[in-house]
Scaffold this motif. Sequence first.
Motif, PDB file in Angstrom:
ATOM      1  N   TRP A   7     -34.316  10.569  13.246  1.00 43.38           N
ATOM      2  CA  TRP A   7     -32.983  10.719  12.684  1.00 43.38           C
ATOM      3  C   TRP A   7     -32.047  11.440  13.641  1.00 43.38           C
ATOM      4  CZ3 TRP A   7     -31.485   7.999   8.705  1.00 43.38           C
ATOM      5  CH2 TRP A   7     -32.455   7.516   7.828  1.00 43.38           C
ATOM      6  N   THR A   8     -30.883  10.863  13.821  1.00 43.37           N
ATOM      7  CA  THR A   8     -29.785  11.490  14.541  1.00 43.37           C
ATOM      8  C   THR A   8     -28.573  11.439  13.616  1.00 43.37           C
ATOM      9  OG1 THR A   8     -29.028   9.411  15.513  1.00 43.37           O
ATOM     10  CG2 THR A   8     -30.653  10.696  16.784  1.00 43.37           C
ATOM     11  N   LYS A   9     -27.540  12.148  13.981  1.00 42.92           N
ATOM     12  CA  LYS A   9     -26.332  12.141  13.165  1.00 42.92           C
ATOM     13  C   LYS A   9     -25.773  10.720  13.066  1.00 42.92           C
ATOM     14  CE  LYS A   9     -21.852  14.377  12.678  1.00 42.92           C
ATOM     15  NZ  LYS A   9     -20.917  15.343  13.232  1.00 42.92           N
ATOM     16  N   PHE A  10     -25.808   9.992  14.173  1.00 44.27           N
ATOM     17  CA  PHE A  10     -25.293   8.629  14.192  1.00 44.27           C
ATOM     18  C   PHE A  10     -26.086   7.716  13.246  1.00 44.27           C
ATOM     19  CE2 PHE A  10     -25.612   4.306  15.860  1.00 44.27           C
ATOM     20  CZ  PHE A  10     -24.276   3.917  15.770  1.00 44.27           C
ATOM     21  N   ILE A  11     -27.423   7.794  13.305  1.00 48.74           N
ATOM     22  CA  ILE A  11     -28.260   6.950  12.453  1.00 48.74           C
ATOM     23  C   ILE A  11     -28.061   7.321  10.988  1.00 48.74           C
ATOM     24  CG2 ILE A  11     -30.654   6.386  11.846  1.00 48.74           C
ATOM     25  CD1 ILE A  11     -31.327   6.602  14.826  1.00 48.74           C
TER      26      ILE A  11
END
Length: 88
Positions: A7-11
């Motif tokens: 998980w990243t902020k973008f995803i």
Amino acid sequence: MSKQVAWTKFIYETFCDEAMLNETERFIMRTRIEGWPVTKQAMHLNMSEANVHRIIRILKIKYDKVAANNPKLPPRKHSAKETYMDTH
């Protein structure tokens, strides 16, 4: 699901926007990524653990559908233990 996707902020934001998640679903997603246990989430939302598990199961289905149609989202990694927990 918190360990099945990097998980990243973008995803996270892409998934939330594409799946049109409500506030409860967004809260559960964000806190699962942060590592909250289901018990703590249930207490914070004033709902049963079974309800939280049901929402998590729905989120997994939504993620799989969105990821299939969006090349920006990586597919979930499936494990035998996770599959067993989802079906029993």
